[in-house]
Every structure is written in C-alpha cells, then in structure tokens.
Design a protein around this motif. Structure first.
Motif, PDB file in Angstrom:
ATOM      1  N   TRP A 287       0.830  -1.199   0.000  1.00 36.52           N
ATOM      2  CA  TRP A 287       0.000   0.000   0.000  1.00 36.52           C
ATOM      3  C   TRP A 287       0.868   1.253   0.000  1.00 36.52           C
ATOM      4  N   LEU A 288       0.357   2.270  -0.655  1.00 29.63           N
ATOM      5  CA  LEU A 288       0.980   3.593  -0.626  1.00 29.63           C
ATOM      6  C   LEU A 288       0.204   4.461   0.348  1.00 29.63           C
ATOM      7  N   TRP A 289       0.895   5.015   1.324  1.00 27.97           N
ATOM      8  CA  TRP A 289       0.251   5.986   2.206  1.00 27.97           C
ATOM      9  C   TRP A 289       0.760   7.379   1.826  1.00 27.97           C
ATOM     10  N   TYR A 290      -0.146   8.356   1.858  1.00 24.22           N
ATOM     11  CA  TYR A 290       0.217   9.698   1.381  1.00 24.22           C
ATOM     12  C   TYR A 290      -0.722  10.741   1.975  1.00 24.22           C
ATOM     13  N   TYR A 291      -0.259  11.977   1.951  1.00 19.83           N
ATOM     14  CA  TYR A 291      -1.021  13.116   2.483  1.00 19.83           C
ATOM     15  C   TYR A 291      -1.499  13.967   1.318  1.00 19.83           C
ATOM     16  N   GLU A 292      -2.818  14.187   1.261  1.00 20.26           N
ATOM     17  CA  GLU A 292      -3.391  14.948   0.147  1.00 20.26           C
ATOM     18  C   GLU A 292      -4.672  15.621   0.598  1.00 20.26           C
ATOM     19  N   ASP A 293      -4.837  16.852   0.206  1.00 18.14           N
ATOM     20  CA  ASP A 293      -6.049  17.624   0.518  1.00 18.14           C
ATOM     21  C   ASP A 293      -6.354  17.639   2.013  1.00 18.14           C
ATOM     22  N   GLY A 294      -5.289  17.764   2.807  1.00 20.20           N
ATOM     23  CA  GLY A 294      -5.470  17.929   4.239  1.00 20.20           C
ATOM     24  C   GLY A 294      -5.764  16.665   5.013  1.00 20.20           C
ATOM     25  N   LYS A 295      -5.595  15.491   4.388  1.00 17.96           N
ATOM     26  CA  LYS A 295      -5.837  14.253   5.123  1.00 17.96           C
ATOM     27  C   LYS A 295      -4.904  13.141   4.664  1.00 17.96           C
ATOM     28  N   TRP A 296      -4.762  12.119   5.523  1.00 17.12           N
ATOM     29  CA  TRP A 296      -3.941  10.960   5.221  1.00 17.12           C
ATOM     30  C   TRP A 296      -4.779   9.902   4.508  1.00 17.12           C
ATOM     31  N   ASN A 297      -4.155   9.252   3.521  1.00 15.52           N
ATOM     32  CA  ASN A 297      -4.840   8.258   2.700  1.00 15.52           C
ATOM     33  C   ASN A 297      -3.981   7.009   2.554  1.00 15.52           C
ATOM     34  N   GLY A 298      -4.627   5.893   2.238  1.00 18.46           N
ATOM     35  CA  GLY A 298      -3.939   4.656   1.915  1.00 18.46           C
ATOM     36  C   GLY A 298      -4.533   4.036   0.665  1.00 18.46           C
ATOM     37  N   GLU A 299      -3.670   3.595  -0.254  1.00 17.42           N
ATOM     38  CA  GLU A 299      -4.143   3.021  -1.518  1.00 17.42           C
ATOM     39  C   GLU A 299      -3.321   1.790  -1.867  1.00 17.42           C
ATOM     40  N   LYS A 300      -4.004   0.688  -2.169  1.00 17.76           N
ATOM     41  CA  LYS A 300      -3.300  -0.534  -2.567  1.00 17.76           C
ATOM     42  C   LYS A 300      -2.734  -0.357  -3.969  1.00 17.76           C
ATOM     43  N   VAL A 301      -1.408  -0.585  -4.113  1.00 17.78           N
ATOM     44  CA  VAL A 301      -0.772  -0.377  -5.415  1.00 17.78           C
ATOM     45  C   VAL A 301      -0.158  -1.660  -5.981  1.00 17.78           C
ATOM     46  N   ILE A 302       0.010  -2.694  -5.155  1.00 13.38           N
ATOM     47  CA  ILE A 302       0.526  -3.984  -5.626  1.00 13.38           C
ATOM     48  C   ILE A 302      -0.246  -5.083  -4.906  1.00 13.38           C
ATOM     49  N   GLU A 303      -0.655  -6.101  -5.645  1.00 16.15           N
ATOM     50  CA  GLU A 303      -1.263  -7.286  -5.035  1.00 16.15           C
ATOM     51  C   GLU A 303      -0.574  -8.523  -5.593  1.00 16.15           C
ATOM     52  N   ILE A 304      -0.173  -9.442  -4.693  1.00 17.76           N
ATOM     53  CA  ILE A 304       0.531 -10.648  -5.102  1.00 17.76           C
ATOM     54  C   ILE A 304      -0.289 -11.852  -4.644  1.00 17.76           C
ATOM     55  N   PRO A 305      -0.774 -12.675  -5.561  1.00 18.30           N
ATOM     56  CA  PRO A 305      -1.666 -13.780  -5.186  1.00 18.30           C
ATOM     57  C   PRO A 305      -0.918 -14.964  -4.583  1.00 18.30           C
ATOM     58  N   ALA A 306      -1.655 -15.821  -3.906  1.00 19.87           N
ATOM     59  CA  ALA A 306      -1.121 -17.082  -3.410  1.00 19.87           C
ATOM     60  C   ALA A 306      -0.939 -18.056  -4.572  1.00 19.87           C
ATOM     61  N   GLU A 307      -0.079 -19.052  -4.374  1.00 21.57           N
ATOM     62  CA  GLU A 307       0.184 -20.059  -5.404  1.00 21.57           C
ATOM     63  C   GLU A 307      -0.474 -21.379  -4.997  1.00 21.57           C
ATOM     64  N   PRO A 308      -1.459 -21.869  -5.761  1.00 24.10           N
ATOM     65  CA  PRO A 308      -2.111 -23.145  -5.424  1.00 24.10           C
ATOM     66  C   PRO A 308      -1.131 -24.319  -5.540  1.00 24.10           C
ATOM     67  N   THR A 309      -1.162 -25.206  -4.571  1.00 24.47           N
ATOM     68  CA  THR A 309      -0.359 -26.426  -4.600  1.00 24.47           C
ATOM     69  C   THR A 309      -0.820 -27.339  -3.470  1.00 24.47           C
ATOM     70  N   GLU A 310      -0.564 -28.627  -3.614  1.00 19.90           N
ATOM     71  CA  GLU A 310      -0.910 -29.560  -2.542  1.00 19.90           C
ATOM     72  C   GLU A 310       0.302 -30.319  -2.041  1.00 19.90           C
ATOM     73  N   GLY A 311       1.449 -30.067  -2.651  1.00 20.98           N
ATOM     74  CA  GLY A 311       2.641 -30.814  -2.273  1.00 20.98           C
ATOM     75  C   GLY A 311       3.594 -30.003  -1.414  1.00 20.98           C
ATOM     76  N   GLY A 312       4.233 -30.668  -0.446  1.00 18.58           N
ATOM     77  CA  GLY A 312       5.282 -30.045   0.341  1.00 18.58           C
ATOM     78  C   GLY A 312       4.840 -28.948   1.276  1.00 18.58           C
ATOM     79  N   LEU A 313       3.578 -28.950   1.663  1.00 14.41           N
ATOM     80  CA  LEU A 313       3.076 -27.883   2.521  1.00 14.41           C
ATOM     81  C   LEU A 313       3.306 -28.208   3.997  1.00 14.41           C
ATOM     82  N   PRO A 314       3.689 -27.208   4.800  1.00 11.64           N
ATOM     83  CA  PRO A 314       3.726 -27.425   6.245  1.00 11.64           C
ATOM     84  C   PRO A 314       2.310 -27.564   6.785  1.00 11.64           C
ATOM     85  N   GLU A 315       2.174 -28.103   7.984  1.00  7.63           N
ATOM     86  CA  GLU A 315       0.859 -28.368   8.556  1.00  7.63           C
ATOM     87  C   GLU A 315      -0.029 -27.135   8.562  1.00  7.63           C
TER      88      GLU A 315
END
Length: 466
Positions: A287-315
């Motif tokens: 997320w990018l946090w920034y100050y604009e128009d007299g207030k603080w804001n937060g905006e998601k700029v990158i999203e990284i998905p999970a990788e589906p798998t069934e092998g080698g997973l910890p409990e």
C-alpha cells in the motif's frame, strides 16, 4: 581555502549526508553486520552479531570474519540500528555525533547491547548492556524491535508492555549514556498494537504500523487469531507534540501491517507499507500511504496472489492447499526509484519501479528457497527458508538478503529446518535483478536476520534536505 588546524576537531562524520542524493555518491560498503540467532533452534548458545566482509577484492570476501557473541541465551536478535546517522545534520540535530555504536535489542528478552565499531570495525565489541528490568521499569515497554537514530535521541519500538499485552509503542534512549528515558507517546488515543515506525523529519510526522502484542505472536501463529488479534492500520503522529492525529485502515480483510518505507526525499509526504496476508484469498499487498487535501490516505498499489499447490506444505498451510506470498519485508532505494519486496512463503525477491508510486511496474525477480519454489543458489548451495530481510547499498547497486523471520514462525513454516544464509543481488540502475554467484554466506545452524552496512544503507538514515 584550507581551514586552520583548530577546526579539525569539529569535522563531521564523513558517513553523514544532508540529502539522499549525496549519500548515493558515498564509497561502497566494505563490511556488513548481521544479526544471527540460535534462539528457537534448540541450540543453547547466545545469539551473535556476525561481521561479514563484503569488499569484492578482499581475500576474505563473503566470509564471516568475526562474531560479537552476546552475554545471554534467548535474546532473539531481530532489528538493530546505529546510535547516530544523517539525521544529525537536521536543523534540530547534533552534528558533533558520529556513527559509532550499534544499538542491538533482544526482541524476546528486551535487553539492549551497545556495540562499539570504531576502534576496530572488523572486530567490534560490547561496551554496555542495558538489562530488561531497567527498560521495563523506566518505560513500561518490552519486546524491543526497530531502532532509528533520530536527531534528538535514539528511538526504539516495542511490541507491548512488561506483561506481554498492549499497548505497544516507542521508547527513547539518551544519545550520550544510552539510558532509557521513557515512553515517547504523550497522547496515543486508540493506538494499541505496534510494530514498525519511521518519519518525515522536516514535516514533523511520525508513522507507525501494527503487528500484534507479544502474547499473541511469541509462541507461533494461530490461525484463529488472524481475524481479531493482528493489526491492519497505519497511524500518523505529530512528531513534536507526540500525539496521534490520524489512522487509516488498509483493507478490512488484510492483516499484519509491517514495514514502513517512507520516500527518502523529505519534500514528499508518502511511503510504502506491506500487508502480509489477506483473510479473503491469502494474497499479500503493498500500500501507498500519502497526504493529500489535508488528510492521510492509503491506496493498494501492488497485489501478489497465493500459489495453489498440494505438495510439500507445512501443517499450517495444508488446509488451504496453497502457499501465500507472505510479503514480510520491503525496502526502498535511496533515489526512491526501486522498491524491493520479499516473498518469504513463495521464495522470491521482486524489484518494482516506483518512479510513479501510484503505479509500480515489476522490473526484476529472482527465486531463492521458498515453500513453493524451493530454488537453490546459482552456486548450488541449498537454500532453506526463503528471502526475508532486505538491505540495499547506498548507491542502489547491491541488495543483501537473509532468510529468518521469527524463531517460532520459522519452525512452523519451515519445519524441515532453517539454516541461516546471506546472498547478494546485483541491481541494474535501469531495472533488472540477478543473483551474485560469487557471494554466499553460510551461518550454519544460526539463523540470520537484520543486515546493517558499515557507513549506512537504505533503511538506516533519514534526511532533512532534498
């Protein structure tokens, strides 16, 4: 004109720079100080600070040349920092200080070690120890995390109180004696959870983030705690009045708001923060946090998905049949051009061009270890764990990476065992990333965490001049 010799004692520390642009022209680093820990490994030995030779032409290049062994077991070294840095050159700073001492807290013990690097940088030594009883008595805080060298003192964040609950916050050490002074906050309002902090000094803004209280995290992650015991807010403070003025929630579904990386350019009131996991789909986000128009804001700029798998997973991951990215650290180059992101679950380091902070562009990626990739080093060294802590050289050309997150969490996500290592990545100034085949540091049974570069790095100093 050459100054008379009478002025010689007033020469400032040559590693202090008024601006990030000037710091980028500094000489390359020759030594790295690395937090290494036996805590949580089953080995009953004190943690240590490793001194690693990072000068390519040296005979001991990429070798551990010294260990500063601590006095007690189970400190759990984590993050540490300098007593003084470029913030000393700010208008309210103390330019007569020098970058000499490493301030090294134990995350689990709340003990603080002061390590002198001046007399022999290759063989530093402990010169003072502040016991946890003193820290708790004076400040009421425990479980010490991030250290920043401010212009007026040494700031350290803490996860919680002496009983392992909240609120967490920030304490201060005296610049001269290193003695605890007390809590930094005067008016925290509803802030309860704590983790990282940093600031914009000219605008007198402090920014803090949230993980969880010590009693929630210390024995490992429990999935039922994710919904209501882990933080997802970022807080903004009046730095001089020591008062919280605003908070922003970074997505109701997200948890663990960790590393804060403000832009180094002090004229820009913005920065990045990583959210470790989404309760909706296990993704991580920046997320990018920034100050604009007299207030603080937060905006998601990158999203990284999970990788589906069934092998080698910890409990802990088997019910989900997927590997979450687990973005646990980020770091920003001094020119504010590249953001580096560690995917501790999948096993990657990513480089994003953030010249436009609202629209990052992926420009480089390497695979190292990981639950998903399980990729070895190009020199054929086997990698356990995955990229975690990131440190960038001041010129932005080298990126150092270590692999331990937190002892009990290491054991959950990498139950086969995690041995400490450090690797170096070469960063192209125009974008692009590759693993340096000639650099690999093996810490053996000790796990490796924070890296500090002698003379400064991209996450140690703050600046007051553009």
């Amino acid at each position: 004109m050459e100054l008379p010799s009478v002025f010689a004692p007033f020469k400032r520390d040559p590693t202090f720079y008024p601006s990030p642009k000037m710091a980028m022209k500094s000489p390359p680093e020759d030594l790295a100080y690395v937090a290494c820990l036996y805590t949580g490994t089953g080995i009953n030995r004190p943690d240590f600070i490793a001194v690693v030779d990072v000068k390519p032409e040296s005979e001991t290049y990429s070798k551990v040349i010294h260990k500063v062994e601590l006095s007690y077991v189970n400190d759990e070294l984590h993050h540490f920092g300098w007593n003084a840095c470029s913030s000393a050159l700010c208008p309210n700073g103390r330019p007569n200080f020098e970058r000499r001492f490493l301030v090294v807290p134990g995350l689990r013990s709340s003990r603080i070690y002061i390590v002198d690097t001046k007399l022999n940088p290759r063989q530093p030594n402990i010169v003072k120890t502040i016991e946890p009883e003193e820290v708790k008595k004076v400040t009421g805080y425990s479980r010490l995390h991030t250290v920043h060298c401010g212009p007026d003192g040494i700031y350290i964040s803490a996860f919680g109180n002496e009983n392992g609950e909240g609120p967490g916050g920030i304490l201060m050490l005296d610049h001269y004696s290193f003695e605890p002074l007390g809590k930094w906050e005067i008016d925290r309002s509803d802030q309860y959870l704590a983790y990282d902090f940093w600031w914009n000094l000219p605008n007198e803004v402090m920014v803090t983030s949230e993980w969880a209280v010590p009693n929630t995290i210390e024995n490992g992650l429990r999935l039922e705690h994710l919904k209501d015991r882990y933080g997802n807010r970022i807080h903004f403070w009046d730095l001089r009045r020591r008062k919280k003025v605003s908070s922003v929630t970074l997505g109701e579904e997200n948890r663990m708001a960790l590393e804060l990386r403000p832009l180094h350019d002090p004229t820009k009131l913005m920065g990045f923060i990583n959210m470790v996991v989404s309760l909706k789909d296990l993704s991580s986000s920046i997320w990018l946090w920034y100050y604009e128009d007299g207030k603080w804001n937060g905006e998601k700029v990158i999203e990284i998905p999970a990788e589906p798998t069934e092998g080698g997973l910890p409990e802990i991951l088997k019910p989900f049949k997927a590997v979450p990215p687990l973005v646990t650290d980020i770091d920003l180059s001094l020119d504010d051009k590249f953001l580096y992101v560690s995917l501790w679950g999948i096993g990657e380091i990513r480089q994003y061009d953030v010249s436009n902070p609202f629209k990052p562009v992926l420009t480089g990626k390497v695979k190292l270890g990981g639950i998903f990739h399980r990729a070895d080093h190009p020199s054929d060294h086997k990698l356990t764990g995955a990229p975690q802590m990131i440190e960038i050289s001041r010129d932005g050309k080298r990126v150092y990476v270590t692999n331990s997150l937190y002892s009990t969490w290491d054991n959950q996500f990498y139950p086969e065992g995690l041995k400490g290592w450090m690797v170096k990545l070469n960063a192209n100034p125009d974008g692009g990333l590759d693993v340096d085949k000639e650099f690999f540091v093996d810490f053996g049974e000790a796990r490796s965490h924070q890296v500090r570069l002698r003379g400064g790095d991209a996450s140690s100093d703050s600046y007051c001049y553009p």
